[in-house]
Design a protein around this motif. Structure first.
Motif, PDB file in Angstrom:
ATOM      1  N   SER A   1       0.832  -1.195   0.000  1.00 32.44           N
ATOM      2  CA  SER A   1       0.000   0.000   0.000  1.00 32.44           C
ATOM      3  C   SER A   1       0.867   1.244   0.000  1.00 32.44           C
ATOM      4  N   ILE A   2       0.342   2.330  -0.563  1.00 29.97           N
ATOM      5  CA  ILE A   2       1.009   3.624  -0.584  1.00 29.97           C
ATOM      6  C   ILE A   2       0.010   4.668  -0.082  1.00 29.97           C
ATOM      7  N   PRO A   3       0.447   5.913   0.160  1.00 31.06           N
ATOM      8  CA  PRO A   3      -0.476   6.916   0.719  1.00 31.06           C
ATOM      9  C   PRO A   3      -1.779   7.062  -0.080  1.00 31.06           C
ATOM     10  N   LYS A   4      -2.795   7.536   0.604  1.00 28.15           N
ATOM     11  CA  LYS A   4      -4.154   7.673   0.066  1.00 28.15           C
ATOM     12  C   LYS A   4      -4.182   8.365  -1.296  1.00 28.15           C
ATOM     13  N   GLY A   5      -5.060   7.863  -2.165  1.00 22.15           N
ATOM     14  CA  GLY A   5      -5.214   8.446  -3.487  1.00 22.15           C
ATOM     15  C   GLY A   5      -6.359   9.447  -3.552  1.00 22.15           C
ATOM     16  N   LYS A   6      -6.553   9.999  -4.732  1.00 20.81           N
ATOM     17  CA  LYS A   6      -7.607  10.995  -4.953  1.00 20.81           C
ATOM     18  C   LYS A   6      -8.109  10.846  -6.382  1.00 20.81           C
ATOM     19  N   ILE A   7      -9.432  10.992  -6.568  1.00 22.87           N
ATOM     20  CA  ILE A   7     -10.003  10.972  -7.916  1.00 22.87           C
ATOM     21  C   ILE A   7     -10.737  12.281  -8.161  1.00 22.87           C
ATOM     22  N   GLU A   8     -10.724  12.719  -9.412  1.00 23.92           N
ATOM     23  CA  GLU A   8     -11.297  14.032  -9.738  1.00 23.92           C
ATOM     24  C   GLU A   8     -11.830  14.017 -11.170  1.00 23.92           C
ATOM     25  N   GLU A   9     -13.068  14.477 -11.369  1.00 22.75           N
ATOM     26  CA  GLU A   9     -13.656  14.523 -12.703  1.00 22.75           C
ATOM     27  C   GLU A   9     -12.881  15.477 -13.616  1.00 22.75           C
ATOM     28  N   GLU A  10     -12.777  15.094 -14.878  1.00 21.06           N
ATOM     29  CA  GLU A  10     -12.155  15.962 -15.884  1.00 21.06           C
ATOM     30  C   GLU A  10     -13.171  16.185 -17.002  1.00 21.06           C
ATOM     31  N   ASN A  11     -14.061  17.116 -16.790  1.00 22.54           N
ATOM     32  CA  ASN A  11     -15.188  17.339 -17.706  1.00 22.54           C
ATOM     33  C   ASN A  11     -14.760  17.857 -19.078  1.00 22.54           C
ATOM     34  N   ASP A  12     -13.597  18.474 -19.165  1.00 22.78           N
ATOM     35  CA  ASP A  12     -13.143  19.026 -20.439  1.00 22.78           C
ATOM     36  C   ASP A  12     -12.210  18.077 -21.190  1.00 22.78           C
TER      37      ASP A  12
ATOM     38  N   HIS B   1      -0.790  13.639 -10.417  1.00 23.89           N
ATOM     39  CA  HIS B   1      -1.633  12.980 -11.421  1.00 23.89           C
ATOM     40  C   HIS B   1      -0.838  11.860 -12.091  1.00 23.89           C
ATOM     41  N   ILE B   2      -1.370  10.618 -12.015  1.00 22.08           N
ATOM     42  CA  ILE B   2      -0.620   9.487 -12.592  1.00 22.08           C
ATOM     43  C   ILE B   2      -1.457   8.647 -13.569  1.00 22.08           C
ATOM     44  N   GLY B   3      -2.687   9.053 -13.867  1.00 21.11           N
ATOM     45  CA  GLY B   3      -3.476   8.275 -14.822  1.00 21.11           C
ATOM     46  C   GLY B   3      -4.963   8.510 -14.692  1.00 21.11           C
ATOM     47  N   TYR B   4      -5.741   7.533 -15.205  1.00 22.92           N
ATOM     48  CA  TYR B   4      -7.198   7.671 -15.250  1.00 22.92           C
ATOM     49  C   TYR B   4      -7.891   6.383 -14.815  1.00 22.92           C
ATOM     50  N   ILE B   5      -9.112   6.537 -14.358  1.00 26.72           N
ATOM     51  CA  ILE B   5      -9.970   5.389 -14.090  1.00 26.72           C
ATOM     52  C   ILE B   5     -10.352   4.764 -15.438  1.00 26.72           C
ATOM     53  N   PRO B   6     -10.420   3.424 -15.552  1.00 22.11           N
ATOM     54  CA  PRO B   6     -10.826   2.794 -16.812  1.00 22.11           C
ATOM     55  C   PRO B   6     -12.131   3.406 -17.340  1.00 22.11           C
ATOM     56  N   LYS B   7     -12.160   3.690 -18.605  1.00 21.70           N
ATOM     57  CA  LYS B   7     -13.288   4.374 -19.229  1.00 21.70           C
ATOM     58  C   LYS B   7     -14.623   3.710 -18.935  1.00 21.70           C
ATOM     59  N   GLU B   8     -14.631   2.380 -18.920  1.00 22.44           N
ATOM     60  CA  GLU B   8     -15.872   1.630 -18.739  1.00 22.44           C
ATOM     61  C   GLU B   8     -16.502   1.834 -17.364  1.00 22.44           C
ATOM     62  N   LEU B   9     -15.727   2.328 -16.398  1.00 22.44           N
ATOM     63  CA  LEU B   9     -16.227   2.507 -15.035  1.00 22.44           C
ATOM     64  C   LEU B   9     -16.574   3.956 -14.694  1.00 22.44           C
ATOM     65  N   CYS B  10     -16.139   4.883 -15.526  1.00 24.83           N
ATOM     66  CA  CYS B  10     -16.234   6.306 -15.179  1.00 24.83           C
ATOM     67  C   CYS B  10     -17.663   6.799 -14.919  1.00 24.83           C
TER      68      CYS B  10
ATOM     69  N   PRO C   1     -10.994  15.859 -23.925  1.00 27.83           N
ATOM     70  CA  PRO C   1     -11.444  15.819 -25.328  1.00 27.83           C
ATOM     71  C   PRO C   1     -11.816  14.424 -25.830  1.00 27.83           C
ATOM     72  N   TYR C   2     -11.452  13.388 -25.087  1.00 28.95           N
ATOM     73  CA  TYR C   2     -11.699  12.022 -25.537  1.00 28.95           C
ATOM     74  C   TYR C   2     -12.848  11.342 -24.804  1.00 28.95           C
ATOM     75  N   ASP C   3     -13.143  11.806 -23.606  1.00 31.39           N
ATOM     76  CA  ASP C   3     -14.194  11.170 -22.810  1.00 31.39           C
ATOM     77  C   ASP C   3     -14.795  12.190 -21.851  1.00 31.39           C
ATOM     78  N   GLU C   4     -16.062  12.512 -22.043  1.00 30.75           N
ATOM     79  CA  GLU C   4     -16.717  13.518 -21.202  1.00 30.75           C
ATOM     80  C   GLU C   4     -16.910  13.047 -19.765  1.00 30.75           C
ATOM     81  N   ASN C   5     -16.792  11.732 -19.552  1.00 23.89           N
ATOM     82  CA  ASN C   5     -16.939  11.179 -18.201  1.00 23.89           C
ATOM     83  C   ASN C   5     -15.597  10.865 -17.536  1.00 23.89           C
TER      84      ASN C   5
END
Length: 230
Positions: free
Chosen positions: A126-137, A158-167, A139-143
């Motif tokens: 395990s590593i320190p707590k993560g954070k997720i944040e919407e990126e409404n702008d 910032h190190i990546g994205y949640i899989p598109k299918e789950l957003c 250009p490839y996925d509005e979700n």
């Protein structure tokens, strides 16, 4: 480590097929294997995802999370993001954040119980707590939802994205429940028992795998007090 499946020790005879002489037992085992295969296929089809990378757990108990999503973050291979993850691993190592490298296994144990399997230096920790944040702008996925990890100073990287299918589903859950983002390290430097040029067993150190990040996002009707202060 947190909540993720740990590697179990194998016996020396794990590669051998156990002989079963009773026909009824063979039939039962075959039926169980077919049933498990069908269930796995149905889950994969319904999610349209690789079930090795995504695990979704539901619960109706009052004292448990309503739903948990466990998955590998997408896009961690990007050069700048890898640099940040490597930098964080070094920082945590220097601060003695990790409990024990290579699962505390000695070379003899690796040769006897895990021959041919990678034993990661800190993969699975395990590593320190993560954070997720919407990126409404995006250009490839509005979700799209961005994923951040924290260093020991509390800075978010910032190190990546949640899989598109789950957003879309996770966005909906965020609007209904409180949530907690736990993170763990995947891949990186590892040891593996193999044969040397003389055909003798030897434990070698490899460093040819990129780091990945696994997230467990849990949603709660009311976040436990113990989680609020983490």
């Amino acid at each position: 480590m947190f909540g993720f499946l740990k590697r179990k020790k194998q016996t020396k005879n794990s590669g051998q097929i156990k002989a079963v002489s009773i026909k009824d037992e063979q039939l039962i085992e075959t039926q169980q294997e077919v049933s498990a295969a069908i269930t796995e296929e149905l889950i994969r089809d319904s999610l349209n995802l690789d079930t090795e990378e995504v695990f979704i757990q539901k619960s109706k108990k009052e004292d448990e999370a309503v739903k948990r999503y466990t998955f590998l973050v997408k896009g961690t291979f990007v050069k700048d993001r890898q640099k940040e993850i490597v930098k964080l691993v070094k920082e945590l190592k220097n601060a003695e954040y990790f409990y024990e490298a290579y699962e505390g296994l000695k070379p003899k144990e690796i040769k006897e119980d895990y021959f041919g399997e990678p034993i990661y230096e800190y993969g699975g920790c395990s590593i320190p707590k993560g954070k997720i944040e919407e990126e409404n702008d995006n250009p490839y996925d509005e979700n799209a939802i961005k994923v951040f990890i924290s260093n020991l100073n509390g800075d978010h990287i910032h190190i990546g994205y949640i899989p598109k299918e789950l957003c879309e589903e996770i966005r909906e859950m965020k609007g209904k429940y409180e949530y907690y983002v736990a993170t763990s390290l995947e891949g990186g430097k590892y040891k593996m028992a193999t044969y040397d040029e003389y055909g003798e067993e030897k434990v070698k150190v490899f460093n040819d795998k990129e780091y990945g990040i696994k997230l467990c996002v849990s949603f709660w009707k009311g976040l436990p007090e113990s989680m609020k202060n983490r």
